[in-house]
Write a protein that holds these residues in place. Sequence first.
Motif, PDB file in Angstrom:
ATOM      1  N   VAL A 115     -51.529 -37.696  -6.181  1.00  0.00           N
ATOM      2  CA  VAL A 115     -51.149 -36.430  -6.915  1.00  0.00           C
ATOM      3  C   VAL A 115     -50.480 -35.609  -5.561  1.00  0.00           C
ATOM      4  O   VAL A 115     -51.180 -35.175  -4.581  1.00  0.00           O
ATOM      5  CB  VAL A 115     -52.370 -35.875  -7.205  1.00  0.00           C
ATOM      6  CG1 VAL A 115     -52.204 -34.369  -7.801  1.00  0.00           C
ATOM      7  CG2 VAL A 115     -53.032 -36.780  -8.626  1.00  0.00           C
ATOM      8  N   PRO A 134     -54.233 -38.730 -11.607  1.00  0.00           N
ATOM      9  CA  PRO A 134     -52.718 -38.497 -12.160  1.00  0.00           C
ATOM     10  C   PRO A 134     -52.634 -37.833 -13.660  1.00  0.00           C
ATOM     11  O   PRO A 134     -53.553 -38.754 -14.517  1.00  0.00           O
ATOM     12  CB  PRO A 134     -51.910 -39.542 -11.657  1.00  0.00           C
ATOM     13  CG  PRO A 134     -52.495 -40.412 -11.030  1.00  0.00           C
ATOM     14  CD  PRO A 134     -54.012 -40.121 -11.159  1.00  0.00           C
ATOM     15  N   ALA A 180     -47.663 -34.189 -17.431  1.00  0.00           N
ATOM     16  CA  ALA A 180     -47.709 -32.604 -17.300  1.00  0.00           C
ATOM     17  C   ALA A 180     -48.095 -32.153 -18.736  1.00  0.00           C
ATOM     18  O   ALA A 180     -48.680 -30.961 -18.678  1.00  0.00           O
ATOM     19  CB  ALA A 180     -46.369 -32.194 -16.762  1.00  0.00           C
ATOM     20  N   ASP A 227     -48.590 -32.846 -11.520  1.00  0.00           N
ATOM     21  CA  ASP A 227     -48.601 -34.327 -11.869  1.00  0.00           C
ATOM     22  C   ASP A 227     -50.067 -34.912 -11.676  1.00  0.00           C
ATOM     23  O   ASP A 227     -50.409 -36.082 -11.737  1.00  0.00           O
ATOM     24  CB  ASP A 227     -47.755 -35.131 -10.807  1.00  0.00           C
ATOM     25  CG  ASP A 227     -48.310 -35.015  -9.298  1.00  0.00           C
ATOM     26  OD1 ASP A 227     -49.224 -34.078  -9.245  1.00  0.00           O
ATOM     27  OD2 ASP A 227     -47.648 -35.370  -8.255  1.00  0.00           O
TER      28      ASP A 227
END
Length: 285
Positions: free
Chosen positions: A5, A194, A197, A230
């Motif tokens: 990330v 992760p 979005a 992310d």
Amino acid sequence: MNTTVTQPRAVERLIAGQPTSDGAGVKLTRVLTQDLQRRLDPFLMLDAFGSDSADDYIAGFPDHPHRGFETVTYMLAGRMRHRDSAGHEGLLQSGGVQWMTAGRGVIHSELPEQSEGRMEGFQLWLNLPAKDKMNAPWYRDIQSADVPEWRGAGVLARVIAGATHGVQGAVQRDGTEPLYLDLHLDAGASFEQPLPAAHNAFVHVYRGAVQIGEQAVPMQRMAILRNGGDGVRLAAGSDGARAILIAGQPLEEPIVQYGPFVMNTQQEIRTAIEDVRAGRFGRLD
Ligand code: MN
């Protein structure tokens, strides 16, 4: 998906939840309340329950209907018996998960199978896409030993849904793509996940405290994560921490809730009420 990330999400808001009672008088904290359903789409509700006093839980949740969504119950401590009108029965025990897709409708009961000791856990409501709301009911009990786990440095992640660090969770769902992790962090340990979005995401801390970016998140607080970036990175404080991390793809469809029914229109709610009255949800024998 890359597991590094680089643009972690920040905390948008901390939520304390509302003390309430439900069922036949079970005391609980409604962490994800109705006013947050749009913000946290596809999640409709998160209840946290936890008590050493049988008076707070003994009445349980006698026969009641559901239509249009899924309920995910995760037990940290205690024993709860589930029975439903689709013929499913199961004993939910410490560390285990019950995943029920109400679909077009079930009547079920959720009753404690203990008269003393600790009862603690969470119930999450996950919406169904409009096209799946009238599907047949589905039910699965996942015993604690069957919940997949990932271990990193000072970290245990129990993977209830979705996937982390290559470990597939107990349940996968198209449409809402839920991620549901129970994270156990040793003092000072950190964890990265992760996240797409656009997926809505939140963290609820139930032991110790975590740090997410600049924000300290204390025990019994839910942190709503800002969309974008992310992923999420969280670090435990000096006492370690336990927290659930939940994320999913928003459905962006109308949400009309009336008690235990969550549909897309008022007419569908009226139909649900009529169908229960007419016995079309079946019955508990
Ligand atoms: Mn229920």
